[in-house]
Scaffold this motif. Structure first.
Motif, PDB file in Angstrom:
ATOM      1  N   LEU A 265     -18.709  -5.884  14.629  1.00 41.00           N
ATOM      2  CA  LEU A 265     -18.685  -5.790  13.170  1.00 41.00           C
ATOM      3  C   LEU A 265     -17.773  -4.643  12.721  1.00 41.00           C
ATOM      4  O   LEU A 265     -16.978  -4.793  11.782  1.00 41.00           O
ATOM      5  CB  LEU A 265     -20.104  -5.578  12.634  1.00 41.00           C
ATOM      6  N   ALA A 266     -17.889  -3.503  13.393  1.00 38.19           N
ATOM      7  CA  ALA A 266     -17.065  -2.347  13.039  1.00 38.19           C
ATOM      8  C   ALA A 266     -15.590  -2.623  13.300  1.00 38.19           C
ATOM      9  O   ALA A 266     -14.722  -2.284  12.483  1.00 38.19           O
ATOM     10  CB  ALA A 266     -17.532  -1.120  13.823  1.00 38.19           C
ATOM     11  N   TRP A 267     -15.274  -3.243  14.440  1.00 32.72           N
ATOM     12  CA  TRP A 267     -13.876  -3.522  14.792  1.00 32.72           C
ATOM     13  C   TRP A 267     -13.253  -4.529  13.826  1.00 32.72           C
ATOM     14  O   TRP A 267     -12.128  -4.338  13.361  1.00 32.72           O
ATOM     15  CB  TRP A 267     -13.798  -4.035  16.223  1.00 32.72           C
ATOM     16  N   ASN A 268     -13.975  -5.605  13.547  1.00 34.39           N
ATOM     17  CA  ASN A 268     -13.437  -6.628  12.647  1.00 34.39           C
ATOM     18  C   ASN A 268     -13.148  -6.045  11.261  1.00 34.39           C
ATOM     19  O   ASN A 268     -12.148  -6.392  10.621  1.00 34.39           O
ATOM     20  CB  ASN A 268     -14.418  -7.797  12.535  1.00 34.39           C
TER      21      ASN A 268
ATOM     22  N   ARG B  15      -3.691 -12.127  11.215  1.00 28.63           N
ATOM     23  CA  ARG B  15      -2.796 -13.223  10.821  1.00 28.63           C
ATOM     24  C   ARG B  15      -3.543 -14.275   9.995  1.00 28.63           C
ATOM     25  O   ARG B  15      -2.984 -14.836   9.044  1.00 28.63           O
ATOM     26  CB  ARG B  15      -2.194 -13.863  12.070  1.00 28.63           C
ATOM     27  N   TRP B  16      -4.783 -14.528  10.357  1.00 34.37           N
ATOM     28  CA  TRP B  16      -5.561 -15.566   9.669  1.00 34.37           C
ATOM     29  C   TRP B  16      -6.505 -14.983   8.624  1.00 34.37           C
ATOM     30  O   TRP B  16      -7.520 -15.590   8.271  1.00 34.37           O
ATOM     31  CB  TRP B  16      -6.347 -16.372  10.694  1.00 34.37           C
ATOM     32  N   ALA B  17      -6.177 -13.807   8.113  1.00 32.28           N
ATOM     33  CA  ALA B  17      -7.057 -13.118   7.166  1.00 32.28           C
ATOM     34  C   ALA B  17      -7.347 -13.962   5.928  1.00 32.28           C
ATOM     35  O   ALA B  17      -8.449 -13.935   5.392  1.00 32.28           O
ATOM     36  CB  ALA B  17      -6.442 -11.781   6.758  1.00 32.28           C
ATOM     37  N   SER B  18      -6.373 -14.734   5.470  1.00 34.94           N
ATOM     38  CA  SER B  18      -6.588 -15.536   4.261  1.00 34.94           C
ATOM     39  C   SER B  18      -7.686 -16.575   4.460  1.00 34.94           C
ATOM     40  O   SER B  18      -8.364 -16.960   3.511  1.00 34.94           O
ATOM     41  CB  SER B  18      -5.285 -16.232   3.855  1.00 34.94           C
ATOM     42  N   PHE B  19      -7.872 -17.038   5.698  1.00 35.78           N
ATOM     43  CA  PHE B  19      -8.943 -17.992   5.986  1.00 35.78           C
ATOM     44  C   PHE B  19     -10.267 -17.285   6.279  1.00 35.78           C
ATOM     45  O   PHE B  19     -11.335 -17.846   6.031  1.00 35.78           O
ATOM     46  CB  PHE B  19      -8.570 -18.854   7.203  1.00 35.78           C
ATOM     47  N   LEU B  20     -10.194 -16.051   6.798  1.00 38.29           N
ATOM     48  CA  LEU B  20     -11.393 -15.363   7.269  1.00 38.29           C
ATOM     49  C   LEU B  20     -12.025 -14.460   6.220  1.00 38.29           C
ATOM     50  O   LEU B  20     -13.242 -14.257   6.233  1.00 38.29           O
ATOM     51  CB  LEU B  20     -11.058 -14.528   8.515  1.00 38.29           C
ATOM     52  N   LEU B  21     -11.213 -13.910   5.306  1.00 38.24           N
ATOM     53  CA  LEU B  21     -11.747 -12.976   4.317  1.00 38.24           C
ATOM     54  C   LEU B  21     -12.848 -13.576   3.439  1.00 38.24           C
ATOM     55  O   LEU B  21     -13.793 -12.861   3.071  1.00 38.24           O
ATOM     56  CB  LEU B  21     -10.614 -12.432   3.444  1.00 38.24           C
ATOM     57  N   PRO B  22     -12.786 -14.862   3.063  1.00 40.53           N
ATOM     58  CA  PRO B  22     -13.880 -15.413   2.250  1.00 40.53           C
ATOM     59  C   PRO B  22     -15.206 -15.521   2.997  1.00 40.53           C
ATOM     60  O   PRO B  22     -16.244 -15.749   2.372  1.00 40.53           O
ATOM     61  CB  PRO B  22     -13.362 -16.807   1.862  1.00 40.53           C
ATOM     62  N   ILE B  23     -15.182 -15.363   4.323  1.00 38.76           N
ATOM     63  CA  ILE B  23     -16.396 -15.465   5.129  1.00 38.76           C
ATOM     64  C   ILE B  23     -16.988 -14.077   5.302  1.00 38.76           C
ATOM     65  O   ILE B  23     -16.308 -13.169   5.781  1.00 38.76           O
ATOM     66  CB  ILE B  23     -16.098 -16.078   6.510  1.00 38.76           C
ATOM     67  N   PRO B  24     -18.258 -13.845   4.922  1.00 39.31           N
ATOM     68  CA  PRO B  24     -18.876 -12.524   5.108  1.00 39.31           C
ATOM     69  C   PRO B  24     -18.821 -12.090   6.577  1.00 39.31           C
ATOM     70  O   PRO B  24     -18.893 -12.927   7.480  1.00 39.31           O
ATOM     71  CB  PRO B  24     -20.320 -12.744   4.646  1.00 39.31           C
ATOM     72  N   PRO B  25     -18.701 -10.780   6.836  1.00 39.78           N
ATOM     73  CA  PRO B  25     -18.568 -10.295   8.215  1.00 39.78           C
ATOM     74  C   PRO B  25     -19.673 -10.758   9.160  1.00 39.78           C
ATOM     75  O   PRO B  25     -19.392 -11.164  10.286  1.00 39.78           O
ATOM     76  CB  PRO B  25     -18.579  -8.773   8.037  1.00 39.78           C
ATOM     77  N   LEU B  26     -20.929 -10.691   8.719  1.00 37.25           N
ATOM     78  CA  LEU B  26     -22.024 -11.136   9.586  1.00 37.25           C
ATOM     79  C   LEU B  26     -21.917 -12.617   9.897  1.00 37.25           C
ATOM     80  O   LEU B  26     -22.155 -13.049  11.034  1.00 37.25           O
ATOM     81  CB  LEU B  26     -23.374 -10.830   8.939  1.00 37.25           C
ATOM     82  N   ALA B  27     -21.583 -13.426   8.890  1.00 37.02           N
ATOM     83  CA  ALA B  27     -21.448 -14.862   9.097  1.00 37.02           C
ATOM     84  C   ALA B  27     -20.287 -15.169  10.040  1.00 37.02           C
ATOM     85  O   ALA B  27     -20.385 -16.063  10.893  1.00 37.02           O
ATOM     86  CB  ALA B  27     -21.260 -15.581   7.766  1.00 37.02           C
ATOM     87  N   LEU B  28     -19.193 -14.429   9.900  1.00 32.86           N
ATOM     88  CA  LEU B  28     -18.053 -14.642  10.787  1.00 32.86           C
ATOM     89  C   LEU B  28     -18.426 -14.335  12.234  1.00 32.86           C
ATOM     90  O   LEU B  28     -18.124 -15.120  13.134  1.00 32.86           O
ATOM     91  CB  LEU B  28     -16.880 -13.756  10.353  1.00 32.86           C
ATOM     92  N   LEU B  29     -19.091 -13.200  12.443  1.00 34.12           N
ATOM     93  CA  LEU B  29     -19.507 -12.862  13.802  1.00 34.12           C
ATOM     94  C   LEU B  29     -20.490 -13.898  14.329  1.00 34.12           C
ATOM     95  O   LEU B  29     -20.425 -14.294  15.499  1.00 34.12           O
ATOM     96  CB  LEU B  29     -20.139 -11.469  13.824  1.00 34.12           C
ATOM     97  N   GLY B  30     -21.389 -14.363  13.463  1.00 33.59           N
ATOM     98  CA  GLY B  30     -22.364 -15.366  13.890  1.00 33.59           C
ATOM     99  C   GLY B  30     -21.713 -16.668  14.335  1.00 33.59           C
ATOM    100  O   GLY B  30     -22.076 -17.231  15.375  1.00 33.59           O
ATOM    101  N   VAL B  31     -20.747 -17.161  13.582  1.00 33.45           N
ATOM    102  CA  VAL B  31     -20.114 -18.421  13.950  1.00 33.45           C
ATOM    103  C   VAL B  31     -19.261 -18.253  15.206  1.00 33.45           C
ATOM    104  O   VAL B  31     -19.179 -19.168  16.044  1.00 33.45           O
ATOM    105  CB  VAL B  31     -19.286 -18.990  12.778  1.00 33.45           C
ATOM    106  N   LEU B  32     -18.649 -17.084  15.386  1.00 30.50           N
ATOM    107  CA  LEU B  32     -17.883 -16.845  16.610  1.00 30.50           C
ATOM    108  C   LEU B  32     -18.804 -16.841  17.829  1.00 30.50           C
ATOM    109  O   LEU B  32     -18.442 -17.354  18.894  1.00 30.50           O
ATOM    110  CB  LEU B  32     -17.127 -15.519  16.511  1.00 30.50           C
ATOM    111  N   MET B  33     -20.003 -16.280  17.674  1.00 30.90           N
ATOM    112  CA  MET B  33     -20.969 -16.319  18.770  1.00 30.90           C
ATOM    113  C   MET B  33     -21.440 -17.744  19.048  1.00 30.90           C
ATOM    114  O   MET B  33     -21.549 -18.158  20.207  1.00 30.90           O
ATOM    115  CB  MET B  33     -22.175 -15.441  18.429  1.00 30.90           C
ATOM    116  N   LEU B  34     -21.726 -18.478  17.981  1.00 32.86           N
ATOM    117  CA  LEU B  34     -22.175 -19.862  18.149  1.00 32.86           C
ATOM    118  C   LEU B  34     -21.159 -20.698  18.909  1.00 32.86           C
ATOM    119  O   LEU B  34     -21.517 -21.570  19.714  1.00 32.86           O
ATOM    120  CB  LEU B  34     -22.444 -20.491  16.778  1.00 32.86           C
ATOM    121  N   LEU B  35     -19.901 -20.445  18.668  1.00 34.67           N
ATOM    122  CA  LEU B  35     -18.843 -21.187  19.349  1.00 34.67           C
ATOM    123  C   LEU B  35     -18.530 -20.597  20.723  1.00 34.67           C
ATOM    124  O   LEU B  35     -18.132 -21.326  21.641  1.00 34.67           O
ATOM    125  CB  LEU B  35     -17.570 -21.175  18.496  1.00 34.67           C
TER     126      LEU B  35
END
Length: 306
Positions: A239-242, A177-197
């Motif tokens: 990473l694979a699932w996302n 649903r939020w792909a438009s906000f998440l797609l500009p973020i590289p997969p590794l960076a997205l996983l990293g920020v989700l872990m940080l939070l």
């Protein structure tokens, strides 16, 4: 595009295999590793390993991360902090077969959720694929015997697991649903920020667990279990699932959940010496057939679009 689809399907197989091992670890270390301790140290180690590779991308994409804002906190809460903590808690009081059975609710929850939240009602082929895979799963959990199936019993751990499955379905749907906000973020960076939070969200529950007297012994076996969950069930699998969610969509990706009992049976055969019976093979054939039927339309559509 077709190559991307093949990579996504391969990623689903990899993620499901890693999470099958995660379920085995959760059950094998009941009494050895408290559930919130396993969740906290798993994600803390995964974050420690990933952070050197994502620190610069996180800073470079800070504007995109700011635009995603509170959505990242929601995803971290349900995808990082909640799901695995609930699964580990469920494993304390329920049997392996029950976890497998409750997990079968994921594709149905995701199919319905995709229609309600995303307006993406799956095509008829996907529903048929889910039905075929579900038949294969029933063969596995019943061991080919109606008496075994009718003798299944449930407890409070199963309710916890049902909540965990709903949690994961919501995580998968929100990624889409939020792909438009998440797609500009590289997969590794997205996983990293989700872990940080996500790790700080687990910490209060881990501290409460410590206050109740639960302790983690630093044995080689316990450390190896945490290492497996951090590297394989966290970094590789997420990473694979996302990526699969981005390419295939939440409902079709959820069909891979039916492969968990197949992989669990194979891992039990390889690691625990448990024999594979004829019902394992028959159930596996049906599950793979359902998965191929449910996702085949994606590959066809993408090749036609090229």
């Amino acid at each position: 595009m077709y190559t991307s689809t093949r990579y996504a399907v391969f990623g689903l197989l990899l993620a499901t295999l890693c999470w099958s091992g995660n379920a085995l670890v959760a059950r094998a270390f009941v009494g050895e590793i408290p559930p919130f301790a396993l969740s906290f140290w798993r994600w803390s180690l995964a974050l420690t390993l990933l952070l050197p590779f994502v620190a610069k991308p996180l800073w470079r994409h800070r504007n995109e991360l700011h635009a995603a804002g509170w959505r990242l906190l929601v995803l971290a809460g349900i995808g990082i902090a909640s799901y695995n903590s609930l699964l580990y808690a469920a494993a304390q009081t329920t049997a392996a077969i029950n976890i497998t059975l409750v997990n079968t609710c994921l594709p149905l929850m995701t199919f319905i959720g995709a229609g309600l939240l995303l307006g993406e009602w799956p095509q008829r082929r996907a529903w048929w694929g889910m039905a075929v895979a579900a038949c294969g799963l029933l063969v596995l959990i019943s061991q080919g015997s109606w008496a075994s199936f009718s003798g299944l019993a449930f407890n409070k751990g199963d309710l916890i697991m049902l909540i965990a499955v709903a949690d994961w379905a919501l995580y998968s749907l929100l990624l889409r649903r939020w792909a438009s906000f998440l797609l500009p973020i590289p997969p590794l960076a997205l996983l990293g920020v989700l872990m940080l939070l996500g790790v700080p969200l687990i910490l209060p529950f881990y501290l409460y667990e410590l206050a109740q007297g639960a302790r983690l012994s630093l044995t080689p076996q316990n450390l190896a279990a945490i290492g497996y969950t951090a590297i394989f069930a966290s970094l590789l699998a997420y990473l694979a699932w996302n990526h699969a969610i981005r390419v295939l969509g939440a409902s079709k990706a959820a069909l891979s959940n039916y492969l968990m009992p197949v992989f669990t049976a194979v891992l039990g055969w390889l690691l625990l010496g448990e024999g594979l019976q004829s019902y394992h093979w028959f159930g596996a054939v049906l599950i793979f057939a359902g998965l191929l039927l449910g996702t085949r339309g994606v590959a066809i559509n993408r090749r036609a679009a090229e």
